[in-house]
Scaffold this motif. Structure first.
Motif, short mmCIF file in Angstrom:
data_model
loop_
_atom_site.label_atom_id
_atom_site.label_comp_id
_atom_site.label_asym_id
_atom_site.label_seq_id
_atom_site.Cartn_x
_atom_site.Cartn_y
_atom_site.Cartn_z
N GLY A 106 0.80 -1.22 0.00
CA GLY A 106 0.00 0.00 0.00
C GLY A 106 0.82 1.26 0.00
O GLY A 106 0.51 2.23 0.70
N VAL A 107 1.90 1.28 -0.80
CA VAL A 107 2.79 2.44 -0.83
C VAL A 107 3.13 2.79 -2.27
O VAL A 107 3.23 1.90 -3.13
CB VAL A 107 4.06 2.16 0.01
CG1 VAL A 107 4.88 1.03 -0.58
CG2 VAL A 107 4.93 3.41 0.15
N SER A 108 3.31 4.07 -2.56
CA SER A 108 3.72 4.52 -3.89
C SER A 108 5.22 4.29 -4.06
O SER A 108 5.93 4.03 -3.09
CB SER A 108 3.42 6.01 -4.06
OG SER A 108 4.25 6.78 -3.20
N TYR A 109 5.69 4.43 -5.31
CA TYR A 109 7.14 4.26 -5.54
C TYR A 109 7.93 5.34 -4.81
O TYR A 109 8.95 5.05 -4.18
CB TYR A 109 7.43 4.29 -7.05
CG TYR A 109 8.89 4.05 -7.38
CD1 TYR A 109 9.46 2.80 -7.16
CD2 TYR A 109 9.70 5.07 -7.87
CE1 TYR A 109 10.80 2.55 -7.44
CE2 TYR A 109 11.03 4.84 -8.16
CZ TYR A 109 11.58 3.58 -7.95
OH TYR A 109 12.91 3.36 -8.22
N LYS A 110 7.44 6.58 -4.88
CA LYS A 110 8.11 7.66 -4.15
C LYS A 110 8.09 7.39 -2.65
O LYS A 110 9.09 7.58 -1.95
CB LYS A 110 7.42 8.99 -4.46
CG LYS A 110 8.08 10.18 -3.78
CD LYS A 110 7.35 11.48 -4.11
CE LYS A 110 7.99 12.66 -3.38
NZ LYS A 110 7.24 13.92 -3.62
N GLY A 111 6.94 6.91 -2.17
CA GLY A 111 6.83 6.57 -0.75
C GLY A 111 7.75 5.45 -0.34
O GLY A 111 8.29 5.44 0.78
N PHE A 112 7.97 4.49 -1.24
CA PHE A 112 8.89 3.37 -1.01
C PHE A 112 10.31 3.89 -0.75
O PHE A 112 10.96 3.48 0.22
CB PHE A 112 8.84 2.45 -2.23
CG PHE A 112 9.99 1.50 -2.38
CD1 PHE A 112 10.17 0.44 -1.51
CD2 PHE A 112 10.89 1.67 -3.43
CE1 PHE A 112 11.24 -0.45 -1.68
CE2 PHE A 112 11.95 0.79 -3.61
CZ PHE A 112 12.13 -0.26 -2.73
N CYS A 153 24.61 6.60 2.79
CA CYS A 153 23.84 5.52 2.17
C CYS A 153 23.34 5.94 0.80
O CYS A 153 22.68 6.98 0.67
CB CYS A 153 22.65 5.14 3.06
SG CYS A 153 21.64 3.81 2.37
N ALA A 154 23.65 5.15 -0.22
CA ALA A 154 23.18 5.39 -1.59
C ALA A 154 21.98 4.50 -1.87
O ALA A 154 21.88 3.39 -1.34
CB ALA A 154 24.30 5.09 -2.59
N ILE A 155 21.06 5.00 -2.72
CA ILE A 155 19.88 4.23 -3.09
C ILE A 155 19.70 4.28 -4.61
O ILE A 155 19.78 5.35 -5.20
CB ILE A 155 18.61 4.79 -2.41
CG1 ILE A 155 18.73 4.68 -0.88
CG2 ILE A 155 17.36 4.04 -2.89
CD1 ILE A 155 17.60 5.34 -0.12
N GLY A 156 19.48 3.12 -5.21
CA GLY A 156 19.20 3.03 -6.64
C GLY A 156 18.33 1.82 -6.91
O GLY A 156 18.72 0.68 -6.62
N THR A 157 17.11 2.06 -7.40
CA THR A 157 16.15 0.97 -7.56
C THR A 157 15.46 1.04 -8.92
O THR A 157 15.66 1.98 -9.68
CB THR A 157 15.07 1.02 -6.46
OG1 THR A 157 14.35 2.26 -6.59
CG2 THR A 157 15.67 0.93 -5.08
N ARG A 158 14.65 0.05 -9.20
CA ARG A 158 13.74 0.08 -10.34
C ARG A 158 12.46 -0.65 -9.93
O ARG A 158 12.44 -1.35 -8.91
CB ARG A 158 14.35 -0.60 -11.57
CG ARG A 158 14.56 -2.09 -11.43
CD ARG A 158 15.00 -2.75 -12.72
NE ARG A 158 13.89 -2.92 -13.65
CZ ARG A 158 13.44 -4.11 -14.08
NH1 ARG A 158 14.01 -5.21 -13.63
NH2 ARG A 158 12.45 -4.20 -14.93
N ALA A 159 11.40 -0.44 -10.70
CA ALA A 159 10.14 -1.14 -10.42
C ALA A 159 9.45 -1.48 -11.72
O ALA A 159 9.53 -0.74 -12.70
CB ALA A 159 9.24 -0.28 -9.55
N VAL A 163 6.53 -3.91 -8.60
CA VAL A 163 7.47 -4.77 -7.88
C VAL A 163 8.87 -4.16 -8.03
O VAL A 163 9.29 -3.82 -9.13
CB VAL A 163 7.47 -6.22 -8.42
CG1 VAL A 163 8.50 -7.07 -7.69
CG2 VAL A 163 6.07 -6.83 -8.28
N THR A 164 9.57 -4.02 -6.92
CA THR A 164 10.87 -3.32 -6.91
C THR A 164 12.04 -4.29 -6.99
O THR A 164 11.92 -5.47 -6.66
CB THR A 164 11.01 -2.47 -5.64
OG1 THR A 164 10.96 -3.33 -4.48
CG2 THR A 164 9.91 -1.44 -5.55
#
Length: 225
Positions: A106-112, A153-159, A163-164
């Motif tokens: 129940g979360v948006s990508y930005k919220g994730f 801390c670095a963050i780099g994701t895709r969806a 699904v991330t």
């Protein structure tokens, strides 16, 4: 808490092998969604041997060394399908791969992204008394030092289909010399630091993993199983 996150620690694993294992879990969740079956949320911790990864739309010129130099410093390089620019993974760094179904949570990508950042910010505050923060247009977790803004801390994701894949890299006892060979995340005006450097002593790596996973679960209002 009603959500559930399945936690796994892959210990030390070559980047390519971890990427393949991620894709197996990711594809399994995509298939479940397409078949309207229940999905799972998986959080994986892993430590990689020296490796540089460049995001899908990253700038190769932010890699400042040749292939020959890569071999000399015992590092590998991969151009991958996440967001973000170039980053480094190596010993003493907690790499986290949340393979989450955002609709399930129940979360948006930005919220994730924000929940990952907030979980790490809360961990550094509560466990270590550090004031870290988010920067506009600069994903990750930062702190202020005499040298200016430094990323811990670095963050780099895709969806895909909510699904991330991919995730974050938190510097605990990381060798900062390896960041000298890149413009980390494409930045030339910001630095990189580690928890060990800020605290002035090497940290208990296994203990930090154990504490961190709890704060991440709390950020997503989930139980670890």
């Amino acid at each position: 808490m009603t959500n559930k996150i399945i936690f796994e620690d892959w210990k030390t694993l070559e980047y390519a092998e971890a990427w393949k294992k991620q894709e197996v879990i990711f594809n399994k969740q995509i298939t479940r969604k397409q078949n309207e079956e229940p999905t799972e949320n998986n959080l994986i911790f892993v430590e990689h041997p020296h490796v540089y990864t460049l995001g899908k739309h990253g700038d190769r010129t932010n890699m400042l060394i040749s292939d020959e130099m890569l071999e000399k410093i015992n590092a590998t390089y991969y151009h991958i399908d996440r967001g973000g620019d170039v980053t480094y993974h190596g010993p003493g760094q907690i790499v986290g791969y949340p393979i989450f179904d955002l609709e399930n949570l129940g979360v948006s990508y930005k919220g994730f992204i924000e929940k990952i950042e907030n979980g790490i910010i809360n961990y550094l505050k509560e466990a270590h008394g550090l004031d870290t923060f988010q920067l506009p247009k600069a994903t990750g977790v930062w702190l202020e030092s005499k040298r200016g803004h430094e990323k811990v801390c670095a963050i780099g994701t895709r969806a895909s289909k909510y699904v991330t894949m991919h995730g974050f890299a938190l510097n605990i006892n990381t060798n900062l010399e390896y960041f000298d060979y890149i413009n980390p995340c494409g930045f030339t005006d910001k630095g990189v630091t580690t928890l060990a450097k800020v605290k002035g002593a090497k940290q208990d790596f296994e203990k930090e993993k154990s504490i961190l996973k709890g704060f991440l679960a709390e950020a997503f209002e989930a139980d670890l199983v």
